[in-house]
Design a protein around this motif. Structure first.
Motif, mmCIF file in Angstrom:
data_model
loop_
_atom_site.group_PDB
_atom_site.id
_atom_site.type_symbol
_atom_site.label_atom_id
_atom_site.label_comp_id
_atom_site.label_asym_id
_atom_site.label_seq_id
_atom_site.Cartn_x
_atom_site.Cartn_y
_atom_site.Cartn_z
ATOM 1 N N ARG A 61 0.837 -1.207 0.000
ATOM 2 C CA ARG A 61 0.000 0.000 0.000
ATOM 3 C C ARG A 61 0.865 1.248 0.000
ATOM 4 N NH1 ARG A 61 -4.648 -1.573 4.522
ATOM 5 N NH2 ARG A 61 -6.048 -2.726 3.101
ATOM 6 N N ALA A 62 1.885 1.257 0.834
ATOM 7 C CA ALA A 62 2.756 2.429 0.924
ATOM 8 C C ALA A 62 3.491 2.690 -0.383
ATOM 9 C CB ALA A 62 3.761 2.242 2.069
ATOM 10 N N ALA A 63 3.770 1.619 -1.128
ATOM 11 C CA ALA A 63 4.500 1.741 -2.391
ATOM 12 C C ALA A 63 3.572 1.976 -3.582
ATOM 13 C CB ALA A 63 5.341 0.488 -2.619
ATOM 14 N N GLY A 64 2.261 1.992 -3.350
ATOM 15 C CA GLY A 64 1.323 2.188 -4.443
ATOM 16 C C GLY A 64 1.177 0.992 -5.361
ATOM 17 N N VAL A 65 1.460 -0.201 -4.838
ATOM 18 C CA VAL A 65 1.384 -1.437 -5.624
ATOM 19 C C VAL A 65 -0.053 -1.964 -5.609
ATOM 20 C CG1 VAL A 65 2.112 -3.874 -5.636
ATOM 21 C CG2 VAL A 65 3.794 -2.047 -5.283
ATOM 22 N N PRO A 66 -0.590 -2.386 -6.749
ATOM 23 C CA PRO A 66 -1.942 -2.958 -6.760
ATOM 24 C C PRO A 66 -2.041 -4.180 -5.854
ATOM 25 C CG PRO A 66 -1.195 -2.525 -8.998
ATOM 26 C CD PRO A 66 -0.008 -2.315 -8.100
ATOM 27 N N ILE A 67 -3.145 -4.276 -5.125
ATOM 28 C CA ILE A 67 -3.359 -5.363 -4.175
ATOM 29 C C ILE A 67 -4.653 -6.079 -4.545
ATOM 30 C CG2 ILE A 67 -3.767 -5.954 -1.759
ATOM 31 C CD1 ILE A 67 -2.145 -3.372 -1.075
ATOM 32 N N ILE A 68 -4.552 -7.398 -4.671
ATOM 33 C CA ILE A 68 -5.701 -8.216 -5.047
ATOM 34 C C ILE A 68 -5.858 -9.351 -4.040
ATOM 35 C CG2 ILE A 68 -6.698 -9.692 -6.847
ATOM 36 C CD1 ILE A 68 -5.003 -8.118 -8.884
ATOM 37 N N TYR A 69 -7.067 -9.552 -3.565
ATOM 38 C CA TYR A 69 -7.388 -10.617 -2.628
ATOM 39 C C TYR A 69 -8.203 -11.681 -3.370
ATOM 40 C CZ TYR A 69 -6.628 -6.777 0.738
ATOM 41 O OH TYR A 69 -6.118 -5.716 1.451
ATOM 42 N N THR A 70 -8.073 -12.924 -2.945
ATOM 43 C CA THR A 70 -8.976 -13.956 -3.440
ATOM 44 C C THR A 70 -9.690 -14.618 -2.267
ATOM 45 O OG1 THR A 70 -7.546 -15.936 -3.397
ATOM 46 C CG2 THR A 70 -7.330 -14.448 -5.304
ATOM 47 N N ASN A 71 -10.894 -15.081 -2.570
ATOM 48 C CA ASN A 71 -11.606 -15.939 -1.638
ATOM 49 C C ASN A 71 -12.303 -17.026 -2.454
ATOM 50 O OD1 ASN A 71 -13.739 -14.536 -2.803
ATOM 51 N ND2 ASN A 71 -14.364 -13.495 -0.925
ATOM 52 N N VAL A 72 -12.901 -17.968 -1.758
ATOM 53 C CA VAL A 72 -13.620 -19.063 -2.405
ATOM 54 C C VAL A 72 -15.096 -18.914 -2.048
ATOM 55 C CG1 VAL A 72 -13.877 -21.563 -2.614
ATOM 56 C CG2 VAL A 72 -11.605 -20.566 -2.246
ATOM 57 N N VAL A 73 -15.950 -18.845 -3.068
ATOM 58 C CA VAL A 73 -17.383 -18.659 -2.844
ATOM 59 C C VAL A 73 -18.154 -19.595 -3.770
ATOM 60 C CG1 VAL A 73 -19.315 -17.048 -2.839
ATOM 61 C CG2 VAL A 73 -17.025 -16.225 -2.251
ATOM 62 N N TYR A 74 -19.070 -20.368 -3.185
ATOM 63 C CA TYR A 74 -19.900 -21.296 -3.958
ATOM 64 C C TYR A 74 -21.373 -20.931 -3.856
ATOM 65 C CZ TYR A 74 -15.799 -24.334 -4.161
ATOM 66 O OH TYR A 74 -14.555 -24.831 -4.380
ATOM 67 N N HIS A 75 -22.107 -21.288 -4.890
ATOM 68 C CA HIS A 75 -23.563 -21.217 -4.864
ATOM 69 C C HIS A 75 -24.060 -22.082 -3.704
ATOM 70 C CE1 HIS A 75 -27.696 -22.117 -6.186
ATOM 71 N NE2 HIS A 75 -27.634 -20.952 -6.810
ATOM 72 N N PRO A 76 -25.158 -21.698 -3.055
ATOM 73 C CA PRO A 76 -25.666 -22.503 -1.929
ATOM 74 C C PRO A 76 -25.888 -23.975 -2.259
ATOM 75 C CG PRO A 76 -26.762 -20.387 -1.979
ATOM 76 C CD PRO A 76 -25.925 -20.444 -3.225
ATOM 77 N N SER A 77 -26.170 -24.285 -3.513
ATOM 78 C CA SER A 77 -26.375 -25.675 -3.916
ATOM 79 C C SER A 77 -25.065 -26.419 -4.159
ATOM 80 C CB SER A 77 -27.208 -25.725 -5.200
ATOM 81 O OG SER A 77 -26.453 -25.224 -6.296
ATOM 82 N N MET A 78 -23.938 -25.696 -4.194
ATOM 83 C CA MET A 78 -22.615 -26.249 -4.522
ATOM 84 C C MET A 78 -22.552 -26.779 -5.952
ATOM 85 S SD MET A 78 -20.565 -25.717 -1.971
ATOM 86 C CE MET A 78 -19.173 -26.734 -2.451
ATOM 87 N N VAL A 79 -23.476 -26.344 -6.805
ATOM 88 C CA VAL A 79 -23.493 -26.825 -8.179
ATOM 89 C C VAL A 79 -22.223 -26.427 -8.932
ATOM 90 C CG1 VAL A 79 -24.692 -24.789 -9.116
ATOM 91 C CG2 VAL A 79 -24.926 -27.025 -10.259
ATOM 92 N N ASP A 80 -21.576 -25.341 -8.493
ATOM 93 C CA ASP A 80 -20.353 -24.874 -9.153
ATOM 94 C C ASP A 80 -19.090 -25.427 -8.501
ATOM 95 O OD1 ASP A 80 -20.978 -23.410 -6.881
ATOM 96 O OD2 ASP A 80 -20.387 -21.467 -7.715
ATOM 97 N N GLY A 81 -19.241 -26.412 -7.608
ATOM 98 C CA GLY A 81 -18.080 -27.002 -6.951
ATOM 99 C C GLY A 81 -17.369 -28.058 -7.766
#
Length: 210
Positions: A61-81
């Motif tokens: 952040r101090a250096a002005g570098v782009p920061i990207i986070y990832t998480n894992v998210v599924y449809h409630p049915s888990m059809v996309d798992g």
């Protein structure tokens, strides 16, 4: 085969250094509550990795570098798992809205920082990450996250495959067992990435200021 024999078998064949590029982005992979809640089946002793990642994030952040986070998210049915869920049913803890997908204290993204949600190990698979990095003019991806042997490694391989320089920050990665953690750091450093310590990454980021 002993550790020294393994190292000598790799010597002169693998382990070339790439070095840092000129235009980095920082990727924080799957630092979510599931790994920090003792009652969750994905719990791992990775507090030190989180602390390191936060220090690196603050330096980026101090250096002005782009920061990207990832998480894992599924449809409630888990059809996309898909097959990943079939192989690892406990991924159900990442159904949309689950508290296990929340950010741990201290890692909350700023409003101008990108979050990419995924369903599979690599942050590149089925997401816009490669196009986003290319549009930003990024040549180097600083990799941190959980777990070293899983989503970090998969993302590391794809970072290289998409033409970016992968820099894995060892202190800012964690796993539920030290053996796969160390083995995968060794192998990524040999074949795909430069594995560095936190201090080296912080020095690099400090040199980008101004």
């Amino acid at each position: 085969m002993t550790e020294s024999q393994a190292a000598s078998n790799y010597a002169g064949v693998f382990g070339n250094r790439i070095g840092f590029g000129k235009s980095p982005a920082l990727l924080l992979i799957d630092f979510v509550q599931a790994y920090f809640d003792p009652d969750c089946p994905l719990f791992a002793d990775v507090d030190d990795a989180l602390a390191s990642a936060i220090r690196v994030r603050d330096a980026a952040r101090a250096a002005g570098v782009p920061i990207i986070y990832t998480n894992v998210v599924y449809h409630p049915s888990m059809v996309d798992g898909g097959r990943f869920k079939q192989k690892t049913p406990l991924l159900e803890v990442f159904k949309a809205g689950s508290p296990m997908g929340a950010w741990p204290q201290g890692l909350e993204p700023n409003a101008d920082e990108l979050v990419i949600s995924k369903q599979y190990p690599s942050a590149f698979f089925g997401t816009s990450l490669a196009a986003t990095l290319t549009a930003m003019g990024v040549d180097t991806v600083l990799l941190t996250g959980l777990s070293t042997s899983g989503c970090v490694r998969a993302t590391c391989v794809d970072t290289s495959s998409h033409g970016f320089i992968p820099i894995v920050i060892a202190d800012a990665c964690g796993d539920r067992h030290q053996a796969p953690h160390e083995a995968n750091l060794f192998d990524m450093d040999a074949k795909y990435a430069d594995v560095v310590r936190e201090a080296e990454a912080l020095d690099y980021l400090a040199g980008l200021k101004g």
